[in-house]
Design a protein around this motif. Structure first.
Motif, PDB file in Angstrom:
ATOM      1  N   ALA A 123      32.916  61.920 -45.190  1.00 49.68           N
ATOM      2  CA  ALA A 123      32.265  61.422 -46.401  1.00 49.68           C
ATOM      3  C   ALA A 123      32.319  62.456 -47.520  1.00 49.68           C
ATOM      4  N   GLU A 124      32.016  63.695 -47.176  1.00 46.39           N
ATOM      5  CA  GLU A 124      32.040  64.763 -48.175  1.00 46.39           C
ATOM      6  C   GLU A 124      33.456  65.031 -48.671  1.00 46.39           C
ATOM      7  N   THR A 125      34.424  64.952 -47.770  1.00 49.05           N
ATOM      8  CA  THR A 125      35.825  65.149 -48.138  1.00 49.05           C
ATOM      9  C   THR A 125      36.266  64.097 -49.148  1.00 49.05           C
ATOM     10  N   ILE A 126      35.901  62.854 -48.884  1.00 49.33           N
ATOM     11  CA  ILE A 126      36.277  61.758 -49.781  1.00 49.33           C
ATOM     12  C   ILE A 126      35.638  61.953 -51.155  1.00 49.33           C
ATOM     13  N   ALA A 127      34.349  62.227 -51.177  1.00 39.99           N
ATOM     14  CA  ALA A 127      33.650  62.398 -52.459  1.00 39.99           C
ATOM     15  C   ALA A 127      34.232  63.563 -53.246  1.00 39.99           C
ATOM     16  N   THR A 128      34.473  64.667 -52.571  1.00 40.68           N
ATOM     17  CA  THR A 128      35.022  65.847 -53.232  1.00 40.68           C
ATOM     18  C   THR A 128      36.425  65.586 -53.773  1.00 40.68           C
ATOM     19  N   ALA A 129      37.266  64.937 -52.965  1.00 40.50           N
ATOM     20  CA  ALA A 129      38.638  64.642 -53.387  1.00 40.50           C
ATOM     21  C   ALA A 129      38.659  63.674 -54.561  1.00 40.50           C
ATOM     22  N   ARG A 130      37.780  62.678 -54.538  1.00 47.27           N
ATOM     23  CA  ARG A 130      37.722  61.707 -55.632  1.00 47.27           C
ATOM     24  C   ARG A 130      37.342  62.400 -56.935  1.00 47.27           C
ATOM     25  N   LYS A 131      36.319  63.239 -56.861  1.00 40.60           N
ATOM     26  CA  LYS A 131      35.865  63.942 -58.063  1.00 40.60           C
ATOM     27  C   LYS A 131      36.926  64.924 -58.558  1.00 40.60           C
ATOM     28  N   ALA A 132      37.587  65.605 -57.640  1.00 37.79           N
ATOM     29  CA  ALA A 132      38.636  66.565 -58.017  1.00 37.79           C
ATOM     30  C   ALA A 132      39.811  65.857 -58.693  1.00 37.79           C
ATOM     31  N   ALA A 133      40.079  64.620 -58.282  1.00 38.99           N
ATOM     32  CA  ALA A 133      41.160  63.845 -58.874  1.00 38.99           C
ATOM     33  C   ALA A 133      40.752  63.239 -60.218  1.00 38.99           C
ATOM     34  N   GLY A 134      39.465  63.347 -60.553  1.00 40.09           N
ATOM     35  CA  GLY A 134      38.990  62.822 -61.830  1.00 40.09           C
ATOM     36  C   GLY A 134      38.707  61.334 -61.822  1.00 40.09           C
ATOM     37  N   TYR A 135      38.552  60.754 -60.619  1.00 36.05           N
ATOM     38  CA  TYR A 135      38.281  59.322 -60.504  1.00 36.05           C
ATOM     39  C   TYR A 135      36.783  59.055 -60.448  1.00 36.05           C
ATOM     40  N   SER A 136      36.355  58.033 -61.162  1.00 34.00           N
ATOM     41  CA  SER A 136      34.987  57.537 -61.015  1.00 34.00           C
ATOM     42  C   SER A 136      34.982  56.558 -59.839  1.00 34.00           C
ATOM     43  N   LEU A 137      33.805  56.154 -59.415  1.00 33.56           N
ATOM     44  CA  LEU A 137      33.733  55.126 -58.367  1.00 33.56           C
ATOM     45  C   LEU A 137      34.375  53.824 -58.848  1.00 33.56           C
ATOM     46  N   ASP A 138      34.203  53.518 -60.124  1.00 36.59           N
ATOM     47  CA  ASP A 138      34.830  52.311 -60.683  1.00 36.59           C
ATOM     48  C   ASP A 138      36.359  52.410 -60.628  1.00 36.59           C
ATOM     49  N   ASP A 139      36.897  53.585 -60.952  1.00 37.70           N
ATOM     50  CA  ASP A 139      38.348  53.795 -60.872  1.00 37.70           C
ATOM     51  C   ASP A 139      38.841  53.585 -59.445  1.00 37.70           C
ATOM     52  N   MET A 140      38.113  54.165 -58.483  1.00 39.12           N
ATOM     53  CA  MET A 140      38.510  54.043 -57.077  1.00 39.12           C
ATOM     54  C   MET A 140      38.413  52.605 -56.599  1.00 39.12           C
ATOM     55  N   ALA A 141      37.418  51.881 -57.073  1.00 38.30           N
ATOM     56  CA  ALA A 141      37.272  50.483 -56.689  1.00 38.30           C
ATOM     57  C   ALA A 141      38.493  49.681 -57.137  1.00 38.30           C
ATOM     58  N   ILE A 142      38.944  49.931 -58.349  1.00 36.63           N
ATOM     59  CA  ILE A 142      40.133  49.234 -58.860  1.00 36.63           C
ATOM     60  C   ILE A 142      41.366  49.636 -58.065  1.00 36.63           C
ATOM     61  N   THR A 143      41.512  50.922 -57.784  1.00 36.66           N
ATOM     62  CA  THR A 143      42.686  51.433 -57.084  1.00 36.66           C
ATOM     63  C   THR A 143      42.762  50.954 -55.640  1.00 36.66           C
ATOM     64  N   THR A 144      41.615  50.922 -54.957  1.00 36.15           N
ATOM     65  CA  THR A 144      41.606  50.603 -53.520  1.00 36.15           C
ATOM     66  C   THR A 144      41.339  49.134 -53.214  1.00 36.15           C
ATOM     67  N   GLY A 145      40.780  48.418 -54.175  1.00 33.70           N
ATOM     68  CA  GLY A 145      40.396  47.033 -53.910  1.00 33.70           C
ATOM     69  C   GLY A 145      39.067  46.922 -53.186  1.00 33.70           C
ATOM     70  N   LEU A 146      38.364  48.035 -53.051  1.00 31.22           N
ATOM     71  CA  LEU A 146      37.040  48.042 -52.444  1.00 31.22           C
ATOM     72  C   LEU A 146      35.993  47.944 -53.538  1.00 31.22           C
ATOM     73  N   THR A 147      34.785  47.559 -53.171  1.00 32.34           N
ATOM     74  CA  THR A 147      33.711  47.517 -54.162  1.00 32.34           C
ATOM     75  C   THR A 147      33.097  48.900 -54.315  1.00 32.34           C
ATOM     76  N   VAL A 148      32.387  49.098 -55.409  1.00 34.80           N
ATOM     77  CA  VAL A 148      31.688  50.359 -55.630  1.00 34.80           C
ATOM     78  C   VAL A 148      30.676  50.582 -54.506  1.00 34.80           C
ATOM     79  N   SER A 149      30.024  49.535 -54.058  1.00 33.16           N
ATOM     80  CA  SER A 149      29.055  49.648 -52.961  1.00 33.16           C
ATOM     81  C   SER A 149      29.733  50.113 -51.672  1.00 33.16           C
ATOM     82  N   GLU A 150      30.911  49.580 -51.382  1.00 32.71           N
ATOM     83  CA  GLU A 150      31.650  50.000 -50.189  1.00 32.71           C
ATOM     84  C   GLU A 150      32.056  51.470 -50.288  1.00 32.71           C
TER      85      GLU A 150
END
Length: 75
Positions: free
Chosen positions: A17-44
């Motif tokens: 969980a920490e790895t994912i959060a850290t990598a997402r932030k380091a890549a400059g992605y918001s949760l909304d950006d990741m939701a669009i990229t992965t097809g997952l919801t922000v809640s997921e």
């Protein structure tokens, strides 16, 4: 010989969980950006980053989007 608590703070294992959060932030992605990229919801995504969800399919989607290797829910 004594061991202080601070010795463990720097040597603790990093969770998926920490790895994912850290990598997402380091890549400059918001949760909304990741939701669009992965097809997952922000809640997921939040559940993955909080360690409340370890669904292998979701982890693989996030790992692929962040170009992470070796992410697995296997212990």
């Amino acid at each position: 010989m004594t061991i202080s608590q601070t010795n463990f703070e720097y040597n603790r294992a990093i969770s998926i969980a920490e790895t994912i959060a850290t990598a997402r932030k380091a890549a400059g992605y918001s949760l909304d950006d990741m939701a669009i990229t992965t097809g997952l919801t922000v809640s997921e995504l939040s559940a993955l980053e909080d360690g409340k969800d370890v669904d292998p399919a979701r982890l693989k989607r996030v790992a692929a989007a962040l170009q992470l290797q070796g992410i697995s829910s296997d212990h």
